[in-house]
Design a protein around this motif. Structure first.
Motif, mmCIF file in Angstrom:
data_model
loop_
_atom_site.group_PDB
_atom_site.id
_atom_site.type_symbol
_atom_site.label_atom_id
_atom_site.label_comp_id
_atom_site.label_asym_id
_atom_site.label_seq_id
_atom_site.Cartn_x
_atom_site.Cartn_y
_atom_site.Cartn_z
ATOM 1 N N GLU A 194 3.750 -2.268 6.626
ATOM 2 C CA GLU A 194 3.792 -2.701 8.599
ATOM 3 C C GLU A 194 2.551 -3.107 8.930
ATOM 4 O O GLU A 194 1.526 -3.086 8.094
ATOM 5 N N GLY A 195 2.402 -4.719 9.168
ATOM 6 C CA GLY A 195 1.129 -5.254 8.995
ATOM 7 C C GLY A 195 0.898 -5.821 7.930
ATOM 8 O O GLY A 195 -0.411 -6.323 7.573
ATOM 9 N N GLY A 196 0.951 -5.864 6.544
ATOM 10 C CA GLY A 196 0.568 -6.249 5.141
ATOM 11 C C GLY A 196 -0.769 -5.264 4.876
ATOM 12 O O GLY A 196 -1.201 -3.807 5.185
ATOM 13 N N VAL A 197 -1.531 -5.300 3.108
ATOM 14 C CA VAL A 197 -2.119 -5.101 2.543
ATOM 15 C C VAL A 197 -3.363 -4.667 3.419
ATOM 16 O O VAL A 197 -3.807 -5.618 3.213
ATOM 17 N N ARG A 198 -3.999 -4.130 4.041
ATOM 18 C CA ARG A 198 -5.471 -4.063 4.514
ATOM 19 C C ARG A 198 -6.484 -3.699 3.688
ATOM 20 O O ARG A 198 -6.035 -2.579 2.533
ATOM 21 N N TYR A 199 -7.708 -4.006 3.380
ATOM 22 C CA TYR A 199 -8.826 -3.411 2.849
ATOM 23 C C TYR A 199 -9.560 -1.535 3.592
ATOM 24 O O TYR A 199 -8.557 -0.738 4.441
ATOM 25 N N GLU A 200 -9.273 -0.660 2.129
ATOM 26 C CA GLU A 200 -9.479 0.596 1.924
ATOM 27 C C GLU A 200 -10.997 1.154 2.098
ATOM 28 O O GLU A 200 -11.818 0.233 1.075
ATOM 29 N N CYS A 201 -12.220 1.426 2.950
ATOM 30 C CA CYS A 201 -12.639 1.237 2.878
ATOM 31 C C CYS A 201 -13.486 2.828 2.596
ATOM 32 O O CYS A 201 -13.384 3.491 3.844
ATOM 33 N N THR B 91 -11.849 -1.906 -0.791
ATOM 34 C CA THR B 91 -11.204 -2.611 -1.479
ATOM 35 C C THR B 91 -9.936 -2.646 -0.872
ATOM 36 O O THR B 91 -9.408 -1.484 -0.527
ATOM 37 N N VAL B 92 -8.823 -3.122 -1.203
ATOM 38 C CA VAL B 92 -7.543 -2.750 -1.179
ATOM 39 C C VAL B 92 -7.239 -2.497 -1.962
ATOM 40 O O VAL B 92 -6.861 -2.240 -3.263
ATOM 41 N N PRO B 93 -5.177 -1.539 -1.811
ATOM 42 C CA PRO B 93 -5.165 -0.174 -2.574
ATOM 43 C C PRO B 93 -4.672 -1.302 -3.934
ATOM 44 O O PRO B 93 -4.192 -1.999 -4.422
ATOM 45 N N LYS B 94 -5.394 0.015 -5.349
ATOM 46 C CA LYS B 94 -5.727 -0.790 -6.852
ATOM 47 C C LYS B 94 -3.732 -1.312 -7.188
ATOM 48 O O LYS B 94 -4.100 -1.534 -7.612
ATOM 49 N N ASN B 95 -3.046 -0.551 -6.686
ATOM 50 C CA ASN B 95 -1.218 -0.731 -7.026
ATOM 51 C C ASN B 95 -0.671 -1.531 -6.737
ATOM 52 O O ASN B 95 0.259 -2.405 -6.795
ATOM 53 N N ILE C 169 5.454 -9.166 -4.400
ATOM 54 C CA ILE C 169 5.310 -8.033 -3.325
ATOM 55 C C ILE C 169 5.033 -6.795 -3.661
ATOM 56 O O ILE C 169 5.533 -5.964 -4.207
ATOM 57 N N THR C 170 3.787 -6.357 -2.197
ATOM 58 C CA THR C 170 3.652 -5.331 -2.428
ATOM 59 C C THR C 170 4.632 -3.958 -1.531
ATOM 60 O O THR C 170 4.883 -4.575 0.037
ATOM 61 N N HIS D 137 0.975 2.655 -2.941
ATOM 62 C CA HIS D 137 1.520 1.050 -2.967
ATOM 63 C C HIS D 137 1.129 0.635 -4.477
ATOM 64 O O HIS D 137 1.325 1.330 -5.707
ATOM 65 N N ARG D 138 2.494 0.307 -4.668
ATOM 66 C CA ARG D 138 3.352 -0.567 -6.306
ATOM 67 C C ARG D 138 3.459 -2.253 -5.897
ATOM 68 O O ARG D 138 3.972 -2.687 -4.814
ATOM 69 N N CYS D 139 3.541 -2.927 -6.734
ATOM 70 C CA CYS D 139 3.613 -3.749 -7.062
ATOM 71 C C CYS D 139 4.933 -4.109 -7.757
ATOM 72 O O CYS D 139 4.854 -3.603 -8.533
#
Length: 282
Positions: A9-16, A27-31, A65-66, A84-86
């Motif tokens: 929900e809300g798309g992929v967000r940065y993890e700080c 960074t965004v989730p690595k997977n 898609i993520t 996450h995964r792609c």
């Protein structure tokens, strides 16, 4: 348990995080799919000054898609975030739900282990529950696949358990691991012998590989295997001794000429451990 993958929900967000005093890094989730083209952000101080900012690494792939995964324990509703995964759109197992984010149903090894896979029936020795010391003990089982059906998110899912390996514990310290299910006598595909008299429990542990099919789609491998142990088979190993008889004296044949008296099982007549026990791979 069930595992659900869906669009975050809300798309992929940065993890700080803060790697050092006065510094921050996002960074965004690595997977995630975005990890391939969204660069990380680095900064220092409270003014958000960006340093070491890399150049763009690529462009988004519209066919990917993520998704974010959640594992739900059906017994108590406990949820575990799988991250996450792609994935590529249209990959096997993707449920097409009009107007809703794509959802991928996955059966994990942990899910597989909670299913009611039945133990195989172990068969050992000749009929009657006993065999002579040093006589060939034939071991076998029926390696039938098992198919189980369930429904996840309103989608029918089939899971099949496939026997791939058999571990026999003979109860005297000897063990056998084999990919062969064995065959009934007179086959000697999988066999053993006992060196001593006494009662023994023979136990079969079967390793199952798993596959699942979503809504009649192609079968997909489950990552990992499970083991199921069968009920033990009790077997008495008997020492047979010859005896002299008078050939001129009529006698009435008795069963104990061929079948020894099998004693009731007690702690005193448990079979001893074989001091030369080994593990064999067939």
């Amino acid at each position: 348990m069930r595992t659900i993958w869906q669009r975050p929900e809300g798309g992929v967000r940065y993890e700080c995080g803060a790697p050092g005093a006065g510094q921050w890094s996002c960074t965004v989730p690595k997977n995630s799919c975005e990890a391939a083209y969204v660069p990380p952000l680095h900064g220092q101080g409270e003014d958000g000054l960006l340093i070491n900012q890399p150049s763009q690494r690529g462009t988004a792939d519209p066919n990917k898609i993520t998704q974010r995964g959640t594992r739900i324990t059906l017994a108590d509703g406990t949820r575990t975030d799988l991250g996450h995964r792609c994935i590529t759109l249209g990959s096997p197992g993707t449920a097409a739900i009009p107007g809703a984010p794509p959802v991928v149903i996955t059966v994990t090894r942990e899910d597989f282990a909670t299913l009611p896979v039945k133990p195989l029936e172990a068969t050992a020795g000749p009929p009657g529950g006993w065999l002579p010391v040093n006589m060939v003990n034939v071991l076998h089982t029926n390696p039938a696949e098992q198919t189980l059906a369930t429904t996840l998110l309103g989608t029918p899912v089939q899971i099949r358990a496939i026997p791939i390996e058999y571990h026999w514990d003979l109860g005297d310290g000897n063990t056998i691991t084999t990919t062969k299910p064995g065959k009934p006598f007179p086959s000697e595909e999988v066999t053993s012998t006992y060196r001593y008299e006494g009662w023994y429990d023979i136990t079969l542990t079967t390793t199952f590989a798993g596959q699942f099919s979503v809504d009649g789609g192609p079968w997909q491998d489950i990552d990992g295997t499970i083991t199921i142990t069968s009920d033990p088979v009790a077997l008495y190993s008997a020492s047979l001794t010859s005896r002299l008889t008078n050939p001129h004296k009529p006698t009435t044949p008795t069963n104990d000429k061929h079948t020894p008296e099998i004693p009731a099982r007690t702690p005193e007549n448990e079979g001893p451990t074989d001091p030369n026990a080994t593990h064999r791979t067939i």
